[in-house]
Design a protein around this motif. Structure first.
Motif, PDB file in Angstrom:
ATOM      1  N   UNK A  11       0.863  -1.289  -0.004  1.00 57.92           N
ATOM      2  CA  UNK A  11       0.131  -0.172  -0.005  1.00 57.92           C
ATOM      3  C   UNK A  11       0.896   1.268  -0.152  1.00 57.92           C
ATOM      4  N   UNK A  12       0.521   2.038  -0.926  1.00 56.62           N
ATOM      5  CA  UNK A  12       1.523   3.367  -1.058  1.00 56.62           C
ATOM      6  C   UNK A  12       0.910   4.215  -0.080  1.00 56.62           C
ATOM      7  N   UNK A  13       1.815   5.332   0.703  1.00 57.25           N
ATOM      8  CA  UNK A  13       1.160   6.184   1.445  1.00 57.25           C
ATOM      9  C   UNK A  13       0.222   7.176   0.850  1.00 57.25           C
ATOM     10  N   UNK A  14      -0.677   7.816   1.532  1.00 59.93           N
ATOM     11  CA  UNK A  14      -1.595   8.837   0.772  1.00 59.93           C
ATOM     12  C   UNK A  14      -1.068   9.634  -0.121  1.00 59.93           C
ATOM     13  N   UNK A  15      -0.052  10.511   0.360  1.00 62.45           N
ATOM     14  CA  UNK A  15       0.684  11.552  -0.591  1.00 62.45           C
ATOM     15  C   UNK A  15       1.132  10.911  -1.841  1.00 62.45           C
ATOM     16  N   UNK A  52     -16.027   4.154  -1.878  1.00 64.93           N
ATOM     17  CA  UNK A  52     -15.742   5.320  -1.369  1.00 64.93           C
ATOM     18  C   UNK A  52     -16.340   6.550  -1.868  1.00 64.93           C
ATOM     19  N   UNK A  53     -16.974   7.279  -0.673  1.00 65.94           N
ATOM     20  CA  UNK A  53     -17.588   8.495  -1.156  1.00 65.94           C
ATOM     21  C   UNK A  53     -16.669   9.702  -1.059  1.00 65.94           C
ATOM     22  N   UNK A  54     -15.993  10.105  -2.139  1.00 68.37           N
ATOM     23  CA  UNK A  54     -15.402  11.133  -2.251  1.00 68.37           C
ATOM     24  C   UNK A  54     -16.347  12.430  -2.629  1.00 68.37           C
ATOM     25  N   UNK A  55     -17.161  12.267  -3.503  1.00 73.05           N
ATOM     26  CA  UNK A  55     -17.793  13.530  -3.941  1.00 73.05           C
ATOM     27  C   UNK A  55     -17.052  14.577  -4.734  1.00 73.05           C
ATOM     28  N   UNK A  99      -3.933  23.289 -14.022  1.00 73.21           N
ATOM     29  CA  UNK A  99      -4.004  23.416 -12.423  1.00 73.21           C
ATOM     30  C   UNK A  99      -5.310  22.965 -11.832  1.00 73.21           C
ATOM     31  N   UNK A 100      -6.360  23.242 -12.347  1.00 66.46           N
ATOM     32  CA  UNK A 100      -7.504  22.695 -11.679  1.00 66.46           C
ATOM     33  C   UNK A 100      -7.620  21.295 -11.866  1.00 66.46           C
ATOM     34  N   UNK A 101      -7.502  20.657 -13.038  1.00 70.47           N
ATOM     35  CA  UNK A 101      -7.619  19.250 -13.452  1.00 70.47           C
ATOM     36  C   UNK A 101      -6.445  18.368 -12.539  1.00 70.47           C
ATOM     37  N   UNK A 102      -5.137  18.919 -12.495  1.00 72.00           N
ATOM     38  CA  UNK A 102      -4.388  18.221 -11.551  1.00 72.00           C
ATOM     39  C   UNK A 102      -4.583  18.338 -10.384  1.00 72.00           C
ATOM     40  N   UNK A 103      -4.903  19.593  -9.763  1.00 71.84           N
ATOM     41  CA  UNK A 103      -5.441  19.685  -8.303  1.00 71.84           C
ATOM     42  C   UNK A 103      -6.718  18.842  -7.887  1.00 71.84           C
ATOM     43  N   UNK A 104      -7.696  18.757  -8.759  1.00 69.14           N
ATOM     44  CA  UNK A 104      -8.748  17.771  -8.607  1.00 69.14           C
ATOM     45  C   UNK A 104      -8.224  16.502  -8.479  1.00 69.14           C
ATOM     46  N   UNK A 105      -7.585  15.914  -9.313  1.00 67.25           N
ATOM     47  CA  UNK A 105      -6.879  14.654  -9.226  1.00 67.25           C
ATOM     48  C   UNK A 105      -6.235  14.242  -7.963  1.00 67.25           C
ATOM     49  N   UNK A 106      -5.241  15.318  -7.688  1.00 61.88           N
ATOM     50  CA  UNK A 106      -4.774  15.088  -6.201  1.00 61.88           C
ATOM     51  C   UNK A 106      -5.227  15.188  -5.207  1.00 61.88           C
ATOM     52  N   UNK A 107      -6.397  16.020  -5.052  1.00 61.84           N
ATOM     53  CA  UNK A 107      -7.509  16.253  -3.990  1.00 61.84           C
ATOM     54  C   UNK A 107      -8.160  15.096  -3.844  1.00 61.84           C
ATOM     55  N   UNK A 108      -8.828  14.512  -4.944  1.00 66.26           N
ATOM     56  CA  UNK A 108      -9.893  13.473  -5.031  1.00 66.26           C
ATOM     57  C   UNK A 108      -8.913  12.165  -4.506  1.00 66.26           C
ATOM     58  N   UNK A 110      -6.271  11.952  -2.785  1.00 66.67           N
ATOM     59  CA  UNK A 110      -5.858  12.142  -1.119  1.00 66.67           C
ATOM     60  C   UNK A 110      -6.892  11.437  -0.564  1.00 66.67           C
ATOM     61  N   UNK A 111      -8.241  12.036  -0.654  1.00 67.79           N
ATOM     62  CA  UNK A 111      -9.447  11.804  -0.052  1.00 67.79           C
ATOM     63  C   UNK A 111      -9.644  10.364   0.007  1.00 67.79           C
ATOM     64  N   UNK A 112      -9.514   9.849  -1.494  1.00 65.62           N
ATOM     65  CA  UNK A 112     -10.115   8.399  -1.459  1.00 65.62           C
ATOM     66  C   UNK A 112      -8.921   7.561  -0.738  1.00 65.62           C
TER      67      UNK A 112
END
Length: 131
Positions: A11-15, A52-55, A99-108, A110-112
């Motif tokens: 399992x990789x770390x969350x980051x 998983x409910x990331x929303x 920036x928005x697309x990559x930020x969403x990928x990273x944010x979503x 990380x939540x999942x």
């Protein structure tokens, strides 16, 4: 040398899962099937991403932060160099979109990954039977 429990399981770390779109269970790069759309399940280990409910929680938050940073950068550039309008359009439109697309990928991601790591599930009362 110490080896933590997560690296033993693969399992990789969350980051790392968030930055590279890795499956939080096996570490395969299968988390996304589109720019910001999760796959249905991991083809390598079978983990169901739909459980998983990331929303869309990160969407508004990240868009506001990225917008504020890019506006500040655009105003700074404009006050220092005074480029023509077309330079602003050519520079800031693709930068904002990426920036928005990559930020969403990273944010979503990380939540999942965080939900998976912490075994998050629907809340239930103590007197309810477990499945």
């Amino acid at each position: 040398m110490t080896v933590d429990n997560q690296s033993q399981k693969g399992q990789p770390p969350v980051w790392r899962a968030a930055l590279f779109g890795l499956c939080p269970e096996c570490g395969a790069p299968t988390l996304f099937e589109g720019p910001v759309k999760f796959g249905d399940r991991c083809p390598a280990c079978g983990l169901d991403y739909g459980a998983y409910n990331v929303g869309d929680g990160p969407a508004a938050f990240l868009t506001l932060i990225i917008g504020a940073l890019l506006i500040a950068a655009a105003l700074t550039l404009d006050s220092l160099v005074r480029p023509p309008l077309w330079v602003h359009i050519v520079l800031w439109v693709p930068l904002t979109a990426s920036a928005v697309v990559y930020g969403l990928r990273v944010g979503k991601g990380a939540l999942l990954a965080s939900e998976h790591q912490r075994k998050a599930a629907e809340g239930r009362r103590m007197d309810e039977p477990h499945d």
